[in-house]
Design an enzyme around this catalytic site. Sequence first.
Site, PDB file in Angstrom:
ATOM      1  CB  CYS A   2      -0.932   0.096   1.198  1.00  0.00           C
ATOM      2  SG  CYS A   2      -2.070  -1.271   1.364  1.00  0.00           S
ATOM      3  NE  ARG A  27       4.732   1.503  -0.213  1.00  0.00           N
ATOM      4  CZ  ARG A  27       5.825   1.287   0.512  1.00  0.00           C
ATOM      5  NH1 ARG A  27       6.971   1.746   0.125  1.00  0.00           N
ATOM      6  NH2 ARG A  27       5.751   0.638   1.644  1.00  0.00           N
ATOM      7  CD1 TRP A  73      -0.178  -6.016  -3.314  1.00  0.00           C
ATOM      8  CD2 TRP A  73      -0.457  -6.722  -1.211  1.00  0.00           C
ATOM      9  NE1 TRP A  73       0.153  -7.351  -3.258  1.00  0.00           N
ATOM     10  CE2 TRP A  73       0.005  -7.817  -1.992  1.00  0.00           C
ATOM     11  CE3 TRP A  73      -0.700  -6.942   0.146  1.00  0.00           C
ATOM     12  CZ2 TRP A  73       0.228  -9.082  -1.470  1.00  0.00           C
ATOM     13  CZ3 TRP A  73      -0.486  -8.220   0.672  1.00  0.00           C
ATOM     14  CH2 TRP A  73      -0.032  -9.265  -0.131  1.00  0.00           C
ATOM     15  CG  ASN A  99       1.787   1.106   4.072  1.00  0.00           C
ATOM     16  OD1 ASN A  99       1.599  -0.083   3.865  1.00  0.00           O
ATOM     17  ND2 ASN A  99       2.961   1.700   3.909  1.00  0.00           N
ATOM     18  N   GLY A 100      -0.294  -1.013   6.104  1.00  0.00           N
ATOM     19  CA  GLY A 100       0.148  -1.946   7.145  1.00  0.00           C
ATOM     20  C   GLY A 100      -0.958  -2.913   7.516  1.00  0.00           C
ATOM     21  CD  GLU A 483      16.709 -12.438  -8.888  1.00  0.00           C
ATOM     22  OE1 GLU A 483      16.248 -13.060  -7.921  1.00  0.00           O
ATOM     23  OE2 GLU A 483      16.282 -11.329  -9.247  1.00  0.00           O
ATOM     24  CE  LYS A 487      13.387 -10.610 -10.948  1.00  0.00           C
ATOM     25  NZ  LYS A 487      13.895  -9.995  -9.771  1.00  0.00           N
ATOM     26  CD  GLU A 490       9.608 -11.084  -9.532  1.00  0.00           C
ATOM     27  OE1 GLU A 490       9.006 -10.662  -8.543  1.00  0.00           O
ATOM     28  OE2 GLU A 490      10.830 -10.945  -9.691  1.00  0.00           O
ATOM     29  CG  HIS A 506      18.682 -36.981  -7.246  1.00  0.00           C
ATOM     30  ND1 HIS A 506      19.109 -38.269  -7.002  1.00  0.00           N
ATOM     31  CD2 HIS A 506      19.795 -36.256  -7.499  1.00  0.00           C
ATOM     32  CE1 HIS A 506      20.434 -38.324  -7.071  1.00  0.00           C
ATOM     33  NE2 HIS A 506      20.871 -37.106  -7.382  1.00  0.00           N
ATOM     34  CE  LYS A 604      11.128  -2.311  -5.952  1.00  0.00           C
ATOM     35  NZ  LYS A 604      11.766  -3.336  -6.789  1.00  0.00           N
TER      36      LYS A 604
HETATM   37  C1  F6R Z   1      11.548 -10.030  -6.728  1.00  0.00           C
HETATM   38  C2  F6R Z   1      11.583  -9.068  -5.652  1.00  0.00           C
HETATM   39  C3  F6R Z   1      11.310  -9.555  -4.285  1.00  0.00           C
HETATM   40  C4  F6R Z   1      12.154  -8.797  -3.250  1.00  0.00           C
HETATM   41  C5  F6R Z   1      11.728  -9.196  -1.829  1.00  0.00           C
HETATM   42  C6  F6R Z   1      12.561  -8.505  -0.781  1.00  0.00           C
HETATM   43  O1  F6R Z   1      11.834  -9.427  -7.948  1.00  0.00           O
HETATM   44  O2  F6R Z   1      11.789  -7.898  -5.856  1.00  0.00           O
HETATM   45  O3  F6R Z   1      11.484 -10.926  -4.165  1.00  0.00           O
HETATM   46  O4  F6R Z   1      13.505  -9.084  -3.471  1.00  0.00           O
HETATM   47  O5  F6R Z   1      10.381  -8.890  -1.646  1.00  0.00           O
HETATM   48  O6  F6R Z   1      12.398  -7.121  -0.849  1.00  0.00           O
HETATM   49  P1  F6R Z   1      13.419  -6.148  -0.163  1.00  0.00           P
HETATM   50  O7  F6R Z   1      14.716  -6.284  -0.883  1.00  0.00           O
HETATM   51  O8  F6R Z   1      12.828  -4.784  -0.312  1.00  0.00           O
HETATM   52  O9  F6R Z   1      13.545  -6.592   1.259  1.00  0.00           O
END
Ligand code: F6R
Length: 609
Positions: A2, A27, A73, A99-100, A483, A487, A490, A506, A604
């Site tokens: 949020c 967010r 969110w 927010n929270g 990673e 990527k 997501e 396995h 985010k």
């Molecule tokens: C994936 C991504 C998330 C963040 C995770 C941690 O692309 O961005 O997996 O890496 O939510 O976020 P931070 O780094 O802000 O703690």
Amino acid sequence: MCGIVGYNGKNKAVNILLDGLEKLEYRGYDSAGIAIRDKEIEIFKAKGKLVNLKDKIADKELNGTCGIGHTRWATHGEPSENNAHPHSSNDGSITLVHNGIIENYHELIDKLKKHKYKFYSDTDTEVLTNLIDYYYKKYKMGPIDAINRTMVRTRGSYAIAVLFKDHPDEIWVARKDSPMIIGTNKDGTYLSSDVPAILKYTKKVYYIDNLEAACLKKDKVIFYNLNGDEIEKELKEIKWDISAAEKEGYEHFMIKEINEQPEVIKKTINNYIYKNKIDIYKSGITEEELKSFKQIYIVACGSAYHVGVCAQYVLEDLTRIPVRVEIASEFRYRRPILDKKGLVIIISQSGETADSLAALREAKSQGIKTLAIINVVGSSIAREADYVLYTLAGPEIAVATTKAFSTQLIVFYILAIEIARIKKKITERNYIELIEELENIPYKAKYILDNLTRGIQKIASKFSHTKDAFYIGRNLDYAISLEGSLKLKEVSYIHSEAYAAGELKHGTISLIEDNTLVIGIVTQEEVYEKTISNLVEVKSRGAYIIGIAAENIDVSKISDFALTIPKTNKYFYPSLSVIPLQLIAYYITIDRGLDVDKPRNLAKSVTVE
Ligand code: F6R
């Protein structure tokens, strides 16, 4: 999660709020809403992305110069107009954005229902609105008293912005464990859950601490502690450039941020290395301390956790200190036994991730030293850790991380090289060679962007209808596979998995059939032949192989499509191989016609557990 914004000043609030919400959409984007105060407080909300709210108010004349806004969110209650913020107390005395998450909201609802309060949404936010109203009316001691009493009764994390009907020209805010900054300039005062929303208007900000509150007037901000006493706060200057929060001609933030990597990697290197010498000591940590750690724990979430997996290989190999990498949400609840002579390293772009913050607190409560690798200056984790090494990625707007990931890796390389030097695990000559090669990484990253992008763009369309993908590699190539796979899944919503290449047989190899996409990463000389054998195994079962290999390793015979990356030191390959992986995820998603910057269900900054 949020985003909240607010403005109180000389100008019309509506455009400032919408502009801020646009910058905060990463967010959360389930619904959005604003409350504008002219003579009365008017509230507008819409389900879905911000554009729906903009359409809804397009023909309205909104002249108020004070207002608050929210992009959601969903946590409690589905995404709907009814659950969208702002929320009002029963008689409209209080209007609030939040927010929270409020953990004891059931208990608070029961209390308020006994006092005849009614609830119209499924959110935990409405509880806050009515609880403030309750205390405001019961004690009649003004906004700060009502807010502080509410904070004392509430468990969870929150950043709130509140309009009191009886107090025109004021916005009240408070926070606990959710981000909030307050900005000022000659035109008024601003609040936001994140820097990009107000960067266009001001770089002068105050950071408000946990369980503190503030009143934003048109020309000044007054801060309060939990006792209701006025407190002083220092005005700080944000270093980020405004252009960093704009697309600047790129179609999406994700591709802009992928392309910014050479520059931000270089900035991060230059921040810690000068004339072939590493200096991480401005963080406050000493050589003696670095030498003394017997164990390192790396704790993070998502992509930041993947940085930790890469770092484990590099740190252990270079420094010979045992390293454990842990997912933050698991770390906290398994009652970890930590070596008192250990160091806990928390990695976080936002510095606000709830699980990572909780892990940091767990480590501190056990008396272990903590070091945070953070992108957002002034964020909660940065403020609570014993030491901070900042990444200089600038604001990252796309929900899927790219440039922050790359700068986090760089900080780990620097840390590992420095510890290895102090512990005499490398010679002076190795030290210089490693530094010199690290300084080449920005140029090699640029080379990859300039030379591989077009080919990846072309091949991506072939896979836009793929259902599954597998990423395989060994050692650091396995770490970076994690990673690459995240990527892709997501942003494109294609199911994908990363596997240590030797582990595939396995069980998982049974999923390989004709044309299953397998991305093999082959950069580590010590194990490359073994990875190639694993690629042969999947190839003979029909897999379509994209091979990403270092210059000196030939995967062209085994791959259907081969990508070559420049040669570097074995430790630094993840910084190079991640770039084609990011580009593959980006272009497949674009081909599928999806919103790559705002993937569904994600936000985010994950400020709830
Ligand atoms: C994936 C991504 C998330 C963040 C995770 C941690 O692309 O961005 O997996 O890496 O939510 O976020 P931070 O780094 O802000 O703690």
